[in-house]
Every structure is written in C-alpha cells, then in structure tokens.
Design a protein around this motif. Structure first.
Motif, PDB file in Angstrom:
ATOM      1  N   ILE A 125       0.763  -1.177   0.016  1.00 26.37           N
ATOM      2  CA  ILE A 125      -0.087  -0.002  -0.119  1.00 26.37           C
ATOM      3  C   ILE A 125       0.923   1.255   0.017  1.00 26.37           C
ATOM      4  O   ILE A 125       1.471   1.547   1.001  1.00 26.37           O
ATOM      5  CB  ILE A 125      -0.876   0.211   1.218  1.00 26.37           C
ATOM      6  CG1 ILE A 125      -1.639  -1.374   1.295  1.00 26.37           C
ATOM      7  CG2 ILE A 125      -1.709   1.264   1.254  1.00 26.37           C
ATOM      8  CD1 ILE A 125      -2.641  -1.463   2.531  1.00 26.37           C
ATOM      9  N   VAL A 149      -2.338   0.394  -4.428  1.00 29.38           N
ATOM     10  CA  VAL A 149      -2.256  -1.003  -3.934  1.00 29.38           C
ATOM     11  C   VAL A 149      -1.832  -2.140  -5.013  1.00 29.38           C
ATOM     12  O   VAL A 149      -2.242  -2.068  -5.953  1.00 29.38           O
ATOM     13  CB  VAL A 149      -3.464  -1.288  -3.270  1.00 29.38           C
ATOM     14  CG1 VAL A 149      -3.384  -2.728  -2.799  1.00 29.38           C
ATOM     15  CG2 VAL A 149      -3.945  -0.406  -1.894  1.00 29.38           C
ATOM     16  N   GLU A 171      -3.937   6.450  -2.956  1.00 31.98           N
ATOM     17  CA  GLU A 171      -3.744   5.060  -2.267  1.00 31.98           C
ATOM     18  C   GLU A 171      -3.559   3.998  -3.458  1.00 31.98           C
ATOM     19  O   GLU A 171      -4.344   3.409  -4.183  1.00 31.98           O
ATOM     20  CB  GLU A 171      -4.773   4.544  -1.496  1.00 31.98           C
ATOM     21  CG  GLU A 171      -4.522   3.373  -0.891  1.00 31.98           C
ATOM     22  CD  GLU A 171      -5.826   2.687  -0.204  1.00 31.98           C
ATOM     23  OE1 GLU A 171      -5.629   1.747   0.687  1.00 31.98           O
ATOM     24  OE2 GLU A 171      -6.998   3.195  -0.398  1.00 31.98           O
TER      25      GLU A 171
END
Length: 444
Positions: free
Chosen positions: A266, A274, A272
């Motif tokens: 992450i 991932v 964000e």
C-alpha cells in the motif's frame, strides 16, 4: 479468480436488543439503515468514522436471505461471493447499501464489466439502476466499460457460477521521454525497461491513469493508451519492456525485500496505490484499485471529487486524508499551496513534536487498523508493506503503531495472522525501481 472473502465469516453476536451498540459515541450508529456498530477505537479527528468491516458484520448478524454476486472481467475470469441480505421492506435501504458497497469493492479490487446477481430480484433491479448512465454508480459503470472496452451489464441469473495536471498528451509524452533519458544517463546500457506508474495497465497499455485525467477521451484513445510503449520504443528502439501499476510493483518489491510471498503493498501518496503478490509469488493482474474501495460506512463520509462516491480509501490513505484532517486539528493550510506542499507542512509540524499533527496521524492510524482487517478479509495476505510519502518520518511510525494497536484490540485473530510493516530507508528509496526493472523478460 478465487471467491471473495466478504460475507463468509461469522458475524459477532448481537447485543441483547439484537443490535451491536457503539460504546463511545451514540451518534455514530447507523440509524439511517437500522444498523449500529461497536468500536473501541475511534479516530480522534473523525468521530463519525464507521469501518466498513464493522458495518458489514453488524449487518450480517441477522441477515438470512442468500444472495449471490459475481463480477466478470477479461478472458471469462470471475470474482464471486455468496452473502446474505434481510429481504424485508423495512430493511431494503440497508440491504441496498450493503450490496452497493460490496459490489463496488469487488469491482475495484478485481475489475470487471458484468455483474451477475442471484437470489433477489430487488437487488438486481437496484444494481441495474445504480450501474447505468445517470445512476448513483454511473462513474464506475462508465470507467469499467472504458478500461475493459466492453459495455457494462447487470444480469439476473438463477445461480452464480462460482469457479491530474494538463490535458495535453504531448506534454506528458515529452516528460516520460525525458525521464527515460535521464535514467539511461546513469547506466552503461539499456537492455530492458520496466515502468511503474499509477493507473490501470492491460498488456502494457494505459487504460486509465490519474496522470492523464484531464486528457479528452477522443485524444486519450489515440495518444495516451500506448504512450509508454511509444516513448520506450522512440527512446531505446526494440527493447523488452513492461508497464505495470505501481501498487503491484510495490508489492513485488516488498516480496523481494521480505523474501516471502502473500504481500499486499500500500503506497500512500497522491492517491492510495495498492498491489498484491499472491501465495505463489505472482502478480495477479487484478485492478487492486483500493483507492476506490469503500472503507467508511458513514453515509455522510467525505466524497471523492473524481469518482463522486463517498467513504473510499483515497480520502483516508493519501495526502488527501492528511489535508482533510489537518483543519480539524487546528492546523491552518494555505489554499495557495499544492496538495504535496500541504502535506509537507503537516510533516514538518510532526517532526517538531506538534500534538495537533500527531492527532492527524493517529486518526489515520485508526482508519488503517480497521481497514487492514477488512483488506485481510478480502486478500488473506500474510504481509502488508506500507509505503509512500504519507508513511514517511515520525508520522508514518505513529500511523503504524496506532494501526497495530487497533488490530490487537479489535481484531486479535487478524493481528496474529497479518504483519504490517514499514520498509527500511534503502527500500523506500530504490526498492520499487529495482522491482520494476526486473519485470521485462530479456531477449536471449
């Protein structure tokens, strides 16, 4: 694709009146949907936060009607889930909210262009309306149709088969070429090129990326989808190359660093990002766009300007999360500053020992602890590697410590099975680049 984890594990037992009760803040219950949630840890700067996993557990405590959901993506791959709803008129709104968040999670975790529904015609009708032009999930409907180049569909079946700065693309192209040439200046030769970038990449093509959000669609299709391929070939000729999402590269780099598999990476920065390396050490090819997976069940949660949806990870695990919380802690940020500059202001205060800045990072740590338990439900990973500028310095240390405390207190079994950690400084600087460089297969 294997089955999703949501909806399969037993929910915690209800309280005497049949509902889970919030112990710290009564106003935090989900009266709008007839669901209440119990928490030991609440973000000090966001007391209305409701972890989606806790909402799901409370919802499922007395939901008995079986429903099947599956999402189809390229090459006939399927992600599927058997779950439950209440199926009563008084709980219809709660049923729809739960299913909405579940389907969105599957879509942004695995990707797909077709939703299959079994078990409840009302759920089918709701999803068909929601995932349409003008529907509440119109953004997801259009986005998935575009990146998979297939019309988005919602179908009812008897049973589920379970097996951002400028609009000019030339500006971006020139910047990519300049970056490639700059990297090449530090090497004796270039045998292959590995590119790590935020976005969705299928067969090295840029199906969507935040860097190019302002580029009009007609120009995007012509000049952006193959932008990295063109830049590499124009700069180095016929060399092997691989273009992949930076979250996946982060996860791969984490697996290399840990010398283990089953790693969720992450990266908390502009968004964000991932990535996931499975038990066999493979990059799966899933979307893993958890920035747009819901993490907060609060109906009045912050809305993401791009996707138009509420409570998604991008507003909790990126510089946006820091910027959102800073004013609540009494930290004034000048509007003229860029998002990255605003983050730096809070980071500097944290390094100087500011209690207000610590509240910001503590709040993010609470978000993260609750959300890691949810991600574990989805992936079953053994490791989570936390990267990105939000995780740097003292702030990152506090986020991790707080998240671990939340896991231990609220989800003790997950805390035993999942290890969350920060990389060392060397890895933070060059680990992702090393992993990206390892992706292309060299010519023999």
């Amino acid at each position: 694709m294997e089955n999703m984890g949501s909806g399969k594990r037993e929910a915690p037992p209800p309280a005497e009146d049949g509902r889970l009760k919030l112990t710290r803040l009564e106003e935090n219950d989900m009266n709008r949907y007839g669901i209440s949630v119990q928490l030991k840890h609440v973000p000090p700067l966001d007391p209305d936060f409701i972890p989606l996993l806790r909402f799901n557990q409370a919802f499922l405590a007395d939901a008995k009607k079986p429903v099947g959901i599956a999402v189809e993506r390229a090459d006939g791959q399927m992600a599927s889930c058997r779950t439950f709803i209440h199926g009563t008129p008084e709980m219809e709104q709660a049923d729809h909210y739960y299913i909405n968040r579940l389907v969105k999670t599957i879509l942004w975790m695995k990707g797909g262009f077709k939703i299959y529904v079994s078990g409840d015609e009302g759920v089918f009708n709701y999803l068909k309306k929601a995932y349409s032009a003008g529907g509440e999930q119109a953004f997801d409907w259009d986005y998935m149709a575009n990146i998979f180049e297939h019309p988005f569909e919602v179908v009812l079946v008897d049973d589920i088969p379970f097996p951002k700065i400028t609009a000019d693309p030339d500006y971006h192209y020139e910047g990519i070429v300049a970056g490639l040439k700059s990297a090449a200046e530090h090497m004796p030769r270039v045998d292959a090129v590995g590119v790590s970038s935020a976005g969705v990449f299928i067969n090295n093509r840029t199906m969507n990326a935040s860097l190019f959000l302002q580029v009009p669609k007609d120009i995007y299709d012509v000049k952006v989808k193959d932008i990295y391929i063109r830049a590499i070939r124009d700069t180095f000729g016929d060399v092997p190359y691989s273009v992949i999402n930076d979250g996946d590269v982060s996860a791969l780099a984490g697996a290399m660093s840990l010398d283990d598999s089953s790693v969720l990476g992450i990266a908390m920065g502009t968004s964000e990002a991932v990535g996931y390396v499975d038990e066999a050490g493979r990059i799966t090819g899933w979307l893993n766009e958890l920035a747009f997976v819901p993490v907060d069940a609060q109906p009045d949660a912050m809305r993401d300007e791009w996707s138009g949806d509420i409570g998604c990870g991008v507003k909790y695990f990126s510089q946006d999360g820091v910027i959102k919380l800073a004013p609540r802690a009494g930290i004034e940020l000048e509007e003229s500053l860029s998002p990255a500059e605003k983050l730096k202001v809070v980071q500097k205060l944290m390094e100087e020992g500011s209690e207000a800045a610590a509240k910001v990072y503590e709040s993010i740590g609470v978000y993260l602890g609750h959300t890691l338990a949810y991600y574990y439900e989805l992936y079953g990973c053994r490791h989570v590697l936390l990267l990105g500028r939000v995780m740097s310095g003292k702030g990152g240390d506090l986020i991790l410590a707080t998240a671990q405390k939340v896991l231990e207190d609220e989800y003790p079994e997950t805390a035993k099975a999942l290890k969350a950690e920060l990389p060392d400084e060397k890895f933070r600087r060059v680990g992702q680049s090393m992993a990206a460089a390892s992706l292309p297969e060299l010519k023999k």
